[in-house]
Design a protein around this motif. Structure first.
Motif, PDB file in Angstrom:
ATOM      1  N   LYS A 103      50.645  24.746  51.098  1.00 24.20           N
ATOM      2  CA  LYS A 103      49.777  24.164  52.109  1.00 24.20           C
ATOM      3  C   LYS A 103      48.367  24.748  52.092  1.00 24.20           C
ATOM      4  N   LEU A 104      48.132  25.715  51.203  1.00 25.18           N
ATOM      5  CA  LEU A 104      46.794  26.290  51.072  1.00 25.18           C
ATOM      6  C   LEU A 104      46.240  26.114  49.657  1.00 25.18           C
ATOM      7  N   ASP A 105      46.762  25.163  48.918  1.00 23.10           N
ATOM      8  CA  ASP A 105      46.335  24.965  47.535  1.00 23.10           C
ATOM      9  C   ASP A 105      44.821  24.792  47.443  1.00 23.10           C
ATOM     10  N   GLY A 106      44.211  25.587  46.580  1.00 15.70           N
ATOM     11  CA  GLY A 106      42.788  25.450  46.321  1.00 15.70           C
ATOM     12  C   GLY A 106      41.888  26.158  47.299  1.00 15.70           C
ATOM     13  N   LYS A 107      42.438  26.732  48.362  1.00 18.69           N
ATOM     14  CA  LYS A 107      41.596  27.405  49.351  1.00 18.69           C
ATOM     15  C   LYS A 107      41.245  28.825  48.902  1.00 18.69           C
ATOM     16  N   ILE A 108      40.051  29.252  49.271  1.00 16.37           N
ATOM     17  CA  ILE A 108      39.594  30.613  49.005  1.00 16.37           C
ATOM     18  C   ILE A 108      39.702  31.396  50.307  1.00 16.37           C
ATOM     19  N   ALA A 109      40.478  32.473  50.281  1.00 18.62           N
ATOM     20  CA  ALA A 109      40.756  33.239  51.508  1.00 18.62           C
ATOM     21  C   ALA A 109      40.365  34.698  51.325  1.00 18.62           C
ATOM     22  N   ILE A 110      39.746  35.257  52.356  1.00 18.35           N
ATOM     23  CA  ILE A 110      39.471  36.692  52.422  1.00 18.35           C
ATOM     24  C   ILE A 110      40.395  37.298  53.466  1.00 18.35           C
ATOM     25  N   VAL A 111      41.068  38.375  53.099  1.00 22.67           N
ATOM     26  CA  VAL A 111      41.911  39.106  54.054  1.00 22.67           C
ATOM     27  C   VAL A 111      41.446  40.551  54.061  1.00 22.67           C
TER      28      VAL A 111
ATOM     29  N   LYS B 105      51.540  36.052  51.478  1.00 22.17           N
ATOM     30  CA  LYS B 105      51.943  34.737  51.982  1.00 22.17           C
ATOM     31  C   LYS B 105      50.892  33.682  51.668  1.00 22.17           C
ATOM     32  N   LEU B 106      49.622  33.999  51.884  1.00 21.41           N
ATOM     33  CA  LEU B 106      48.572  33.028  51.592  1.00 21.41           C
ATOM     34  C   LEU B 106      48.544  32.690  50.104  1.00 21.41           C
ATOM     35  N   ALA B 107      48.740  33.696  49.279  1.00 21.16           N
ATOM     36  CA  ALA B 107      48.782  33.446  47.832  1.00 21.16           C
ATOM     37  C   ALA B 107      49.983  32.582  47.468  1.00 21.16           C
ATOM     38  N   ALA B 108      51.127  32.847  48.089  1.00 19.02           N
ATOM     39  CA  ALA B 108      52.328  32.052  47.805  1.00 19.02           C
ATOM     40  C   ALA B 108      52.142  30.599  48.213  1.00 19.02           C
ATOM     41  N   GLU B 109      51.262  30.362  49.190  1.00 22.68           N
ATOM     42  CA  GLU B 109      50.986  28.990  49.640  1.00 22.68           C
ATOM     43  C   GLU B 109      49.864  28.337  48.843  1.00 22.68           C
ATOM     44  N   GLY B 110      49.369  29.026  47.816  1.00 20.44           N
ATOM     45  CA  GLY B 110      48.426  28.403  46.897  1.00 20.44           C
ATOM     46  C   GLY B 110      46.991  28.852  47.006  1.00 20.44           C
ATOM     47  N   ALA B 111      46.668  29.734  47.948  1.00 22.55           N
ATOM     48  CA  ALA B 111      45.288  30.195  48.097  1.00 22.55           C
ATOM     49  C   ALA B 111      44.949  31.233  47.039  1.00 22.55           C
ATOM     50  N   HIS B 112      43.662  31.298  46.673  1.00 22.35           N
ATOM     51  CA  HIS B 112      43.195  32.458  45.924  1.00 22.35           C
ATOM     52  C   HIS B 112      42.734  33.467  46.955  1.00 22.35           C
ATOM     53  N   VAL B 113      43.353  34.641  46.956  1.00 15.74           N
ATOM     54  CA  VAL B 113      43.120  35.625  48.004  1.00 15.74           C
ATOM     55  C   VAL B 113      42.226  36.745  47.509  1.00 15.74           C
TER      56      VAL B 113
ATOM     57  N   ALA C 103      44.014  48.072  47.399  1.00 16.68           N
ATOM     58  CA  ALA C 103      43.525  46.696  47.273  1.00 16.68           C
ATOM     59  C   ALA C 103      43.872  46.133  45.903  1.00 16.68           C
ATOM     60  N   LYS C 104      43.659  46.924  44.884  1.00 13.03           N
ATOM     61  CA  LYS C 104      43.970  46.467  43.525  1.00 13.03           C
ATOM     62  C   LYS C 104      45.473  46.268  43.336  1.00 13.03           C
ATOM     63  N   GLU C 105      46.263  47.138  43.955  1.00 16.32           N
ATOM     64  CA  GLU C 105      47.720  46.998  43.855  1.00 16.32           C
ATOM     65  C   GLU C 105      48.184  45.691  44.483  1.00 16.32           C
ATOM     66  N   THR C 106      47.639  45.388  45.649  1.00 16.29           N
ATOM     67  CA  THR C 106      48.007  44.137  46.315  1.00 16.29           C
ATOM     68  C   THR C 106      47.575  42.941  45.484  1.00 16.29           C
ATOM     69  N   ALA C 107      46.325  42.922  45.051  1.00 11.73           N
ATOM     70  CA  ALA C 107      45.794  41.784  44.298  1.00 11.73           C
ATOM     71  C   ALA C 107      46.552  41.568  43.004  1.00 11.73           C
ATOM     72  N   ALA C 108      46.994  42.651  42.383  1.00 14.64           N
ATOM     73  CA  ALA C 108      47.705  42.541  41.104  1.00 14.64           C
ATOM     74  C   ALA C 108      49.042  41.835  41.259  1.00 14.64           C
ATOM     75  N   GLU C 109      49.616  41.840  42.462  1.00 17.47           N
ATOM     76  CA  GLU C 109      50.910  41.202  42.677  1.00 17.47           C
ATOM     77  C   GLU C 109      50.856  39.697  42.458  1.00 17.47           C
ATOM     78  N   PHE C 110      49.699  39.086  42.745  1.00 21.14           N
ATOM     79  CA  PHE C 110      49.635  37.621  42.697  1.00 21.14           C
ATOM     80  C   PHE C 110      48.365  37.089  42.031  1.00 21.14           C
ATOM     81  N   GLY C 111      47.659  37.961  41.306  1.00 20.46           N
ATOM     82  CA  GLY C 111      46.471  37.503  40.607  1.00 20.46           C
ATOM     83  C   GLY C 111      45.283  37.258  41.505  1.00 20.46           C
ATOM     84  N   GLY C 112      45.210  37.994  42.597  1.00 22.10           N
ATOM     85  CA  GLY C 112      44.080  37.860  43.501  1.00 22.10           C
ATOM     86  C   GLY C 112      42.892  38.687  43.048  1.00 22.10           C
ATOM     87  N   THR C 113      41.891  38.747  43.893  1.00 21.11           N
ATOM     88  CA  THR C 113      40.677  39.504  43.613  1.00 21.11           C
ATOM     89  C   THR C 113      40.591  40.662  44.586  1.00 21.11           C
ATOM     90  N   ALA C 114      40.413  41.876  44.079  1.00 23.40           N
ATOM     91  CA  ALA C 114      40.319  43.066  44.924  1.00 23.40           C
ATOM     92  C   ALA C 114      38.861  43.452  45.117  1.00 23.40           C
TER      93      ALA C 114
END
Length: 246
Positions: free
Chosen positions: A3-11, A25-33, A43-54
Motif C-alpha cells: 500500500k506504499l509502493d513507490g512512496k519515499i518515506a523518512i523515519v 513495515k513501511l519498506a515491506a509495504e513498498g516504500a523506499h525508507v 541506521a546503516k544496520e536498519t537500512a541494510a535489512e531492506f535496501g533503504g538509505t541510511a
C-alpha cells in the motif's frame, strides 16, 4: 503490491526500537525508507535489512535536518511520508529532575519534531501532497509519573499535529499522531522497564496483558502513511493494548 509502493518515506530515530519496526513495515509495504538516526551504525544496520538509505541525522540541529531534506529531494525528487519518531527520556520525579535534562527532552521530543516538519512541509506543499505521522505518547494524553517533562513535550507534539493538519489540508497534506503505550524496547528498559516488578505491574494493568511491540505501532503508522488514510487528519490514536481508552 504494497500500500506504499513507490512512496519515499523518512523515519527519524529508526536505528532501533519502535523506529526500526516502523521502517521495516513501511519498506515491506513498498516504500523506499530513508533511515535517519543520530547513531550512524544502527541506521546503516536498519537500512541494510531492506535496501533503504541510511542518513546520520541530529533532529536537534536545523542544519542537519535541512541537509537531510535536501539530500532526499535531490536523490528521489520528493518526500511522501515523514515519520517523526526520534525521542529520548530520563525518568525521575519532577521535583528531583535536572533542568539540563528538561532541555534535552524538549529539544529531542518537541523541537526535533518542529525542526524536521518545518524542513519537509514545504516540499510536500509544492508536490501537492504528503503525510506526516508524529509518534507522540500516551504520556502526552494522560500524564505519566516520573515523566513530567516528557509528557509535556509529547502533549505539545499532539497539539502541534492538530495545528499543522489544519494548516496543510489545503495542500492535501495530512498529519496524525500515534501514541504508543508501554513498549518492550531499549528505551523502556533504560527507564526502569528491566525491573521485573514494574513489567509485571504494567502487564497486569494492560487489558491485553502484554507490552506493545514495535510491530504493533508500525501497523498503525503504515495505515496513516498510506492512501487509505487520505481523508484522515488531525487524529490521535493510542496503541496501548487498552491501557488508555478514548
Amino acid at each position: 503490491m504494497g500500500k506504499l509502493d513507490g512512496k519515499i518515506a523518512i523515519v527519524t530515530g529508526a536505528g532501533q526500537g519502535i523506529g526500526r519496526g516502523i521502517a521495516r513495515k513501511l519498506a515491506a509495504e513498498g516504500a523506499h525508507v530513508v533511515v535517519a538516526d543520530l547513531n550512524e551504525t544502527t541506521a546503516k544496520e536498519t537500512a541494510a535489512e531492506f535496501g533503504g538509505t541510511a542518513r546520520c541525522t541530529d533532529v536537534t540541529s536545523r542544519e542537519s535536518v535541512d541537509a537531510l531534506a535536501r539530500e532526499v529531494v535531490d536523490r528521489f525528487g520528493r518526500i511522501d511520508v515523514l515519520v517523526n519518531n526520534a525521542g529520548w527520556d530520563k525518568a525521575s520525579p519532577f521535583v528531583d529532575s535536572d533542568p539540563a535534562d528538561w532541555d534535552r527532552v524538549i529539544r529531542i521530543n518537541l523541537y526535533g519534531v518542529l525542526t524536521t516538519t518545518k524542513a519537509v512541509l514545504p516540499v510536500m506543499a509544492v508536490q501537492g501532497g504528503g503525510t506526516v505521522v508524529n509518534i507522540a505518547s500516551d504520556a502526552g494524553r494522560v500524564g505519566s509519573s516520573g515523566e513530567a517533562v516528557y509528557s509535556a513535550a509529547k502533549g505539545g507534539v499532539i497539539a502541534f499535529t492538530k495545528s499543522i493538519a489544519r494548516e496543510m489540508a489545503r495542500h492535501h497534506v495530512n498529519a496524525n499522531a500515534v501514541c504508543p503505550g508501554p513498549a518492550d524496547t531499549a528505551l523502556f528498559a533504560s527507564l526502569g522497564g528491566d525491573d521485573p516488578r514494574l513489567r509485571e505491574a504494567l502487564t497486569r494493568a494492560i487489558p491485553f496483558r502484554r507490552l506493545a511491540t514495535p510491530e504493533d505501532v508500525a501497523g498503525v503508522v503504515a495505515f496513516f502513511a498510506s492512501d487509505e488514510a487520505g481523508y484522515v487528519t488531525g487524529q490521535t490514536v493510542s496503541v496501548s493494548g487498552g491501557l488508555t481508552m478514548s
